[in-house]
Design an enzyme around this catalytic site. Structure first.
Site, short mmCIF file in Angstrom:
data_model
loop_
_atom_site.label_atom_id
_atom_site.label_comp_id
_atom_site.label_asym_id
_atom_site.label_seq_id
_atom_site.Cartn_x
_atom_site.Cartn_y
_atom_site.Cartn_z
N GLU A 185 0.83 -1.21 0.00
CA GLU A 185 0.00 0.00 0.00
C GLU A 185 0.86 1.26 0.00
O GLU A 185 0.71 2.14 0.86
CB GLU A 185 -0.95 -0.01 1.19
CG GLU A 185 -1.99 -1.11 1.10
CD GLU A 185 -3.13 -0.95 2.11
OE1 GLU A 185 -2.92 -0.29 3.14
OE2 GLU A 185 -4.21 -1.48 1.84
N GLU A 232 -6.62 -7.86 -0.59
CA GLU A 232 -7.10 -7.87 0.80
C GLU A 232 -8.60 -7.66 0.83
O GLU A 232 -9.07 -6.54 0.61
CB GLU A 232 -6.40 -6.79 1.63
CG GLU A 232 -4.94 -7.08 1.90
CD GLU A 232 -4.31 -6.08 2.86
OE1 GLU A 232 -5.03 -5.45 3.65
OE2 GLU A 232 -3.07 -5.94 2.79
#
Ligand code: GAL
Length: 709
Positions: A165, A237
């Site tokens: 991320e 995710e």
């Protein structure tokens, strides 16, 4: 080594999916962090992954798990990555290896080894020579550990993720940051990673970017496709609930909501998904990030002990349906229609067969039909059927340990080890290097009057217990905010210049005031600083992770006068004596003789018969009645305990509309975490339970519970 019957495989991708040996594969994956369970549990977790219909496993590789001390690398025992990969291969489960170096994951320091903080000139997570040198050195140890398990070598690893991320910090590091992540991808390849490299939420040239979230909306997918032509949309995710932090109620996410979002993602052309987490597990020892509870349950499909939850049993039925129909979904021609109310219908046609998914927006639910219009899956009906057939096994008391013995920590003035003296308090991590949660700060103060006195600490973290002449007079509560702001107004503060920040400039979240009563005179002030984990990312402190601080590093004032001449004693005396394993190094006495003591170690013995040990029962510790501290069994660290009451949602929850995400909270009026996982693998017939308790609480009500599977 990989199982012998597997031969070399190629992994490629197109705009619809990842391809293994030229065949599109619908990835139904689940994340299991091997670092969050003893290795004895890994086979059970993977067996259940298989039974619940997964075809792939994802795991982070935490750098600090494998380089516990600078230049000390460990890939053995519970850190044996190769063994975990081997077990996946044995079960024919593919693997997505999320290799770091940065992970996040509510793990201490986001996976970074704490020593990085104090490397000269380092800036973490960007183009910075000292940082890149440490990453390269670590990767040159790590990659050979997993290289034999790459699909190209006949192993299970089909994708390798680097970084994590990066979009969250991209703005902070600008072009230097982009240069760093491109270098990361290239480094993996240089070291022999010859399967596709992925990056989630923030990518670089040469890597496949992937997406994370509770849901992935149609609009977002259209945008993604435009920005990433030729790439599949993989959901790295998928959050089946959320992590729990101290001071808040636990989270719960409705399984039907998850199933509906999966179907809508697939209907919009998603290439597969990975539950984060499939098995959350436990943050044993001191592995939790700041505020993260010891449990990392995550409302996952398996509980901490590896047993399928109702959610797992329900979603398994969806997995079977999806993998059975993978060819039609990935090879078929798909028509998608959305109507004015937002309802979506997708129909695939392939080899004379069809499959239709209908996702209804309000109420949010979904259904799958085949060409004969038989309903193959209905989110509501399958759920009711799963609930009706579910017989959860229950926890029962196994034993209440008796005959607790106690040993109270010597107060700092009684300690025989040398203190570190300094005019101003020294920041804790520069003394402990995060090898302990604890550091004592002591000074003499002169109180000019009888009555109330005010002690102000301008920069301190995380929890302070204050003593005057050995008497407990106050305990601070941390702000319970994940984003607590910069540790300094000058942003780059470290141990070298701790005292420069005037009280006035202190950020509220590090500022603590204590009012206490005392007679006048010269008094001894002792403060036990206790860390509850290092931050997981820059944004939690609004500055680079290497500005993370613990203990006391600002101005200290009592009744308006600066406190000078501090003595620091890092580590508890019991830790220095390695008490959880070397118990005979101190004299213990009956716990009944140490009523209302703070900072006390307790021990008791628990017997378990061979028959029960050899059964597949699960164990947990009910910590009812304890305050805050650490738990151990047979020398294994079970984690931090804290019976702080959970109230409301975490203050920094990332979502706005809980209704849409199907999230709700557990019951009120209970501690955030009362029960603590005791792995069966760590038990024997005679078990030594050791507790370090900071508060005036005794273990009278602590008990071991059992659940027969
Ligand atoms: C993501 C992150 C994961 C984990 C997760 C929390 O943003 O990539 O490592 O922290 O959030 O649920």
């Amino acid at each position: 080594m990989p199982a012998e019957n597997i031969t070399s495989r190629t992994v490629t991708f197109d705009e619809r999916a990842f391809l293994v040996d030229g065949q599109r594969k619908l990835l139904v994956s689940g994340e299991i962090h091997y670092a969050r369970s003893p290795r004895e549990l890994w086979p059970l977790l993977l067996d259940h992954a298989k039974k619940l219909g997964l075809n792939c496993i994802a795991s982070y590789v935490f750098w600090n798990w494998h380089e516990p001390d600078r230049d000390v690398y460990d890939f053995s025992g519970d850190r044996d990555l190769g063994h975990f990969l081997f077990l996946c291969a044995e079960r024919n489960l593919d693997v997505i290896l999320r290799a770091g170096p940065y992970c996040c994951a509510e793990w201490n320091y986001g996976g970074y080894p704490p020593y990085l903080r104090d490397e000269p000139e380092i800036v973490i997570r960007t183009w910075n020579e000292p940082y890149l040198r440490r990453v390269e050195k670590y990767f040159s140890h790590l990659v050979p550990e997993f290289r034999p398990y790459l699909a190209s070598h006949g192993g299970p690893i089909i994708l390798v993720q680097v970084e994590n991320e990066y979009a969250n910090v991209a703005k902070r590091y600008g072009a230097e940051g982009q240069r760093y992540i491109a270098w990361m991808g290239a480094l993996a390849k240089k070291l022999g990673v010859d399967v596709p490299v992925i990056m989630c939420e923030g990518g670089a040239e040469g890597a496949v970017e992937t997406v994370n979230g509770f849901s992935i909306c149609r609009e977002g997918m259209i945008q993604f496709r435009k920005a990433h032509p030729g790439m599949p949309i993989f959901w790295t995710e998928l959050w089946p609930s959320w992590y729990d932090t101290w001071g808040f109620q636990r989270h719960y996410r409705d399984p039907r909501n998850i199933a509906s979002h999966i179907l809508s993602f697939i209907a919009n052309g998603g290439a597969g998904f990975n539950y984060y987490m499939f098995h959350g597990g436990t943050n044993f020892g001191r592995t939790s990030m700041y505020l993260q509870t010891t449990s990392y349950d995550f409302g996952a499909l398996l509980d901490a002990h590896g047993r399928p939850t109702l959610k797992g049993l329900y979603l398994a039925k969806l997995h079977t349906l999806l993998t059975r129909n993978a060819a039609i979904i990935l090879e078929g021609k798909c028509e998608v229609r959305t109507d004015a109310s937002g309802d979506l219908t997708a129909t695939w046609r392939h080899a004379g067969k069809s499959l239709t998914v209908v996702c209804q927006k309000s109420p949010f639910q979904a259904m799958v039909k085949d060409e004969k219009t038989s309903v193959l899956f209905d989110t509501e009906k399958v759920y009711s059927a799963t609930v009706a057939s579910h017989r959860p096994s229950t926890w029962k008391e196994f034993t209440t340990p008796k005959e607790w013995r106690a040993w109270t920590e010597p107060s700092p003035s009684e300690r025989t080890d040398d203190a570190i003296a300094s005019p101003a308090p020294l920041e804790q991590l520069s003394l402990t290097h995060d090898n302990s949660d604890y550091c004592w700060y002591s000074a003499e103060i002169k109180l000019e009057k009888n009555g109330d006195h005010v002690l102000k600490l301008s920069h301190c973290a995380d929890v302070m217990s204050v003593f005057i002449d050995g008497r407990p007079v106050g305990v601070s509560q941390p702000p319970f905010l994940e984003n607590r702001g910069p540790t300094s107004t000058t942003a780059n503060v470290k141990s070298a210049e701790p005292q420069v920040n005037p009280l006035e400039s202190a950020v509220g979240h590090y500022n603590q005031t204590f009012t206490f009563r005392s007679l006048k005179g010269v008094k001894r002030l002792d403060i036990l600083a206790s860390s509850i984990g290092m931050v997981k990312g820059d944004w939690m402190i609004g500055a680079s992770m290497n500005t993370e601080c613990k203990g006391i590093w600002g101005k200290t004032v009592c009744d308006g006068c600066s406190i000078k001449n501090w003595e620091m004693r890092p580590f508890l005396a019991g830790e220095k004596l390695k008490l959880p394993t070397a118990m005979e190094s101190v004299g213990w006495r009956s716990a009944s003789k140490v009523r209302n003591q703070t900072c006390t170690w307790y021990r008791s013995t628990v017997m378990i018969s061979k028959r029960i040990l050899n059964s597949n029962a699960d164990f947990r510790l009910d910590a009812n009645g304890l305050g805050k501290g650490m738990l151990f069994i047979n020398g294994h660290a079970l984690g931090r305990h804290w019976l702080v009451e959970g109230k409301g949602y975490g203050a920094d929850e990332p979502w706005q509309n809980i209704e849409v995400e199907g999230l709700s909270l557990g019951p009120t009026g209970e501690p955030t975490q009362r029960f603590y996982h005791v792995p069966r693998a760590w038990l024997s017939e005679v078990n030594e339970l050791v507790i370090f308790e900071e508060r005036q609480c005794a273990p009278a009500n602590v008990r071991l519970e059992i659940r027969k599977a």
